[in-house]
Design an enzyme around this catalytic site. Structure first.
Site, PDB file in Angstrom:
ATOM      1  N   SER A  40      44.950  43.695  44.525  1.00 56.98           N
ATOM      2  CA  SER A  40      45.449  44.234  45.796  1.00 56.98           C
ATOM      3  C   SER A  40      46.092  43.133  46.629  1.00 56.98           C
ATOM      4  O   SER A  40      47.142  43.344  47.247  1.00 56.98           O
ATOM      5  CB  SER A  40      44.306  44.864  46.598  1.00 56.98           C
ATOM      6  OG  SER A  40      43.778  45.972  45.918  1.00 56.98           O
ATOM      7  N   SER A  83      40.342  49.831  45.939  1.00 58.31           N
ATOM      8  CA  SER A  83      39.094  50.609  46.014  1.00 58.31           C
ATOM      9  C   SER A  83      38.717  50.940  47.449  1.00 58.31           C
ATOM     10  O   SER A  83      38.023  51.920  47.721  1.00 58.31           O
ATOM     11  CB  SER A  83      37.942  49.816  45.381  1.00 58.31           C
ATOM     12  OG  SER A  83      37.735  48.624  46.122  1.00 58.31           O
ATOM     13  N   THR A  86      36.218  46.291  48.824  1.00 52.20           N
ATOM     14  CA  THR A  86      36.094  44.861  48.496  1.00 52.20           C
ATOM     15  C   THR A  86      35.519  44.091  49.675  1.00 52.20           C
ATOM     16  O   THR A  86      36.054  44.170  50.793  1.00 52.20           O
ATOM     17  CB  THR A  86      37.470  44.317  48.079  1.00 52.20           C
ATOM     18  OG1 THR A  86      37.848  45.040  46.902  1.00 52.20           O
ATOM     19  CG2 THR A  86      37.439  42.837  47.776  1.00 52.20           C
ATOM     20  N   ARG A 133      45.529  46.351  39.701  1.00 50.84           N
ATOM     21  CA  ARG A 133      46.704  45.588  39.260  1.00 50.84           C
ATOM     22  C   ARG A 133      47.780  46.481  38.671  1.00 50.84           C
ATOM     23  O   ARG A 133      48.925  46.064  38.541  1.00 50.84           O
ATOM     24  CB  ARG A 133      46.289  44.485  38.274  1.00 50.84           C
ATOM     25  CG  ARG A 133      45.694  45.005  36.994  1.00 50.84           C
ATOM     26  CD  ARG A 133      45.070  43.873  36.198  1.00 50.84           C
ATOM     27  NE  ARG A 133      44.592  44.309  34.900  1.00 50.84           N
ATOM     28  CZ  ARG A 133      43.447  44.969  34.690  1.00 50.84           C
ATOM     29  NH1 ARG A 133      42.660  45.267  35.711  1.00 50.84           N
ATOM     30  NH2 ARG A 133      43.085  45.315  33.472  1.00 50.84           N
ATOM     31  N   GLU A 213      43.435  39.144  33.231  1.00 48.29           N
ATOM     32  CA  GLU A 213      42.754  40.448  33.247  1.00 48.29           C
ATOM     33  C   GLU A 213      43.155  41.367  32.100  1.00 48.29           C
ATOM     34  O   GLU A 213      42.319  42.072  31.554  1.00 48.29           O
ATOM     35  CB  GLU A 213      42.999  41.145  34.598  1.00 48.29           C
ATOM     36  CG  GLU A 213      42.340  40.417  35.753  1.00 48.29           C
ATOM     37  CD  GLU A 213      42.430  41.188  37.049  1.00 48.29           C
ATOM     38  OE1 GLU A 213      41.838  42.263  37.158  1.00 48.29           O
ATOM     39  OE2 GLU A 213      43.119  40.714  37.971  1.00 48.29           O
ATOM     40  N   HIS A 229      55.278  16.316  41.209  1.00 47.67           N
ATOM     41  CA  HIS A 229      54.654  15.196  41.911  1.00 47.67           C
ATOM     42  C   HIS A 229      53.221  14.954  41.444  1.00 47.67           C
ATOM     43  O   HIS A 229      52.507  14.168  42.039  1.00 47.67           O
ATOM     44  CB  HIS A 229      54.710  15.452  43.422  1.00 47.67           C
ATOM     45  CG  HIS A 229      56.117  15.576  43.912  1.00 47.67           C
ATOM     46  ND1 HIS A 229      56.879  14.497  44.318  1.00 47.67           N
ATOM     47  CD2 HIS A 229      56.938  16.656  43.984  1.00 47.67           C
ATOM     48  CE1 HIS A 229      58.091  14.910  44.644  1.00 47.67           C
ATOM     49  NE2 HIS A 229      58.154  16.217  44.447  1.00 47.67           N
ATOM     50  N   LYS A 323      30.585  42.116  40.700  1.00 47.46           N
ATOM     51  CA  LYS A 323      30.458  42.873  41.956  1.00 47.46           C
ATOM     52  C   LYS A 323      29.104  43.571  42.032  1.00 47.46           C
ATOM     53  O   LYS A 323      28.481  43.646  43.089  1.00 47.46           O
ATOM     54  CB  LYS A 323      31.603  43.888  42.066  1.00 47.46           C
ATOM     55  CG  LYS A 323      32.960  43.229  42.372  1.00 47.46           C
ATOM     56  CD  LYS A 323      34.066  44.261  42.538  1.00 47.46           C
ATOM     57  CE  LYS A 323      35.386  43.573  42.865  1.00 47.46           C
ATOM     58  NZ  LYS A 323      36.512  44.500  42.985  1.00 47.46           N
TER      59      LYS A 323
HETATM   60  O1  PA5 Z   1      42.016  43.580  39.135  1.00 48.43           O
HETATM   61  C1  PA5 Z   1      40.946  43.739  39.719  1.00 48.43           C
HETATM   62  O2  PA5 Z   1      40.145  44.637  39.425  1.00 48.43           O
HETATM   63  C2  PA5 Z   1      40.589  42.829  40.850  1.00 48.43           C
HETATM   64  O3  PA5 Z   1      41.460  41.750  40.956  1.00 48.43           O
HETATM   65  C3  PA5 Z   1      40.555  43.635  42.164  1.00 48.43           C
HETATM   66  O4  PA5 Z   1      41.851  43.992  42.559  1.00 48.43           O
HETATM   67  C4  PA5 Z   1      39.845  42.823  43.239  1.00 48.43           C
HETATM   68  O5  PA5 Z   1      38.520  42.585  42.846  1.00 48.43           O
HETATM   69  C5  PA5 Z   1      39.853  43.512  44.589  1.00 48.43           C
HETATM   70  O6  PA5 Z   1      39.447  44.848  44.480  1.00 48.43           O
HETATM   71  P1  PA5 Z   1      40.312  45.948  45.238  1.00 48.43           P
HETATM   72  O7  PA5 Z   1      41.692  45.844  44.643  1.00 48.43           O
HETATM   73  O8  PA5 Z   1      39.674  47.237  44.948  1.00 48.43           O
HETATM   74  O9  PA5 Z   1      40.298  45.569  46.678  1.00 48.43           O
END
Ligand code: PA5
Length: 328
Positions: A40, A83, A86, A133, A213, A229, A323
């Site tokens: 996100s 979600s 977070t 993502r 991921e 650098h 989490k």
């Molecule tokens: O790809 C993922 O699952 C994570 O990078 C989430 O995006 C991250 O943990 C944040 O969660 P959210 O996108 O629900 O805020």
């Protein structure tokens, strides 16, 4: 079950959704701070690059609370969380409410939308989807439209639509083949992605996280000119590592300063012995088209790498486990 390839193919549609939706009215603001994490938070990176290219300031905060300067500077704060649950993002939005700063939000639901409804915070509700993502077009587009509504940036729809068209062309054209060739060169190696600060570096960051991921593999990125650098020297002492364990991808943007192009060429010469997997150049006119044209190739590379490694790109079991444990 939707596959990650199918989700990547949705990117043009997501960008069009953002271009066509009506954002809520927002309080006027000169600058903004986007708070969000991971899949996100990348929407904040997109917004920052877009704003900078158009002479405006958008900063990104990827942690708890607010950065020390924010209470005095009073930017518009936008919380972005797929979600809506977070903890770092909620902590930042709660601090924003406590400090009485102007605020907006975007999420598919969760506590962030509950907070928005409770406090009358203008927000964009994103259609539910399997992975943050894979909602990059919607999340980035929603943040951009909120910023536009607040006057932080100018009109965004034309650029979003151009980005959709360019990405569609790439998905139906040679991007798949290009991604397969890059994945062939990167398979079994640690991917390192280089691009210049701005569009290419933002895309490099997305390549890294998508390979982490989707491909479940280590990847790193650095930006020109800073890497000249320090990081350039780091290829010296252990030549075997660079030759056998790493694959470097160079991303470039048509608008890169010509001095950056020269740096990239010389860097490749001086990194002799380090395996270079290939290079990708942005396409399109606007900032968003150029950025997403690099992003979509990286997304495809990450899926091709997952297929080669025999892993499913969609689930991120380790993040969910972390989490869960943090909540115990
Ligand atoms: O790809 C993922 O699952 C994570 O990078 C989430 O995006 C991250 O943990 C944040 O969660 P959210 O996108 O629900 O805020």
């Amino acid at each position: 079950m939707t596959t990650m390839r199918e989700l990547i193919a949705e990117l043009p549609e997501q960008l069009r959704w953002a271009a066509e939706m009506a954002p809520p009215d927002m309080p006027f603001a000169d600058e903004a701070l986007i708070v969000g994490m991971g899949g996100s938070g990348v929407a904040g990176d997109v917004a920052a690059v877009f704003a900078e290219a158009h002479g405006r300031r958008v900063t990104v905060h990827k942690s708890y609370g607010l950065p020390g300067w924010a209470v005095a500077a009073r930017p518009l704060v936008i919380g972005v969380s797929h979600s809506g649950n977070t903890e770092e993002t909620l902590s930042a939005v709660e601090a924003t409410i406590t400090e009485g700063l102007p605020v907006g939000a975007t999420a598919t639901g969760g506590t962030l939308i509950d907070l928005a409804e409770e406090y009358g915070i203008p927000h964009v509700l994103i259609p539910a989807g399997p992975q943050p993502r894979a909602a990059m077009g919607r999340l980035s587009g929603a943040v951009l439209r909120l910023l536009e509504s607040a006057g932080v940036v100018g009109a965004t729809a034309t650029e979003l639509l151009e980005a959709a068209q360019v990405v569609e062309g790439l998905l139906g054209g040679d991007a798949q083949q290009q991604a397969e060739e890059l994945a062939e060169a990167l398979s079994g190696r640690i991917t390192v992605v280089y691009g210049a600060t701005g569009i290419a570096a933002t895309a490099a960051g997305r390549w890294k996280t998508q390979i982490n991921e989707n491909s479940k593999a280590p990847a790193y990125w650095s930006a020109f000119p800073e890497l000249n650098h320090n990081e350039l020297v780091g290829w010296t002492a252990h030549p075997g590592l660079g030759a056998e364990s790493v694959g470097v991808v160079f991303l470039s943007d048509a608008d890169d300063d010509e001095r950056i192009g020269r740096r990239a060429l010389l860097t490749r010469e001086l990194m002799k012995g380090v395996a270079v997997a290939g290079e990708v150049t942005s396409q399109g006119e606007g900032v968003l088209a150029r950025l997403f044209s690099l992003v979509v190739v990286g997304d495809l590379v990450s899926v091709a790498l997952a297929e080669k490694a025999g892993v499913d790109p969609v689930p991120v079991v380790v993040i969910e486990e972390l989490k869960k444990r943090l909540a115990e």
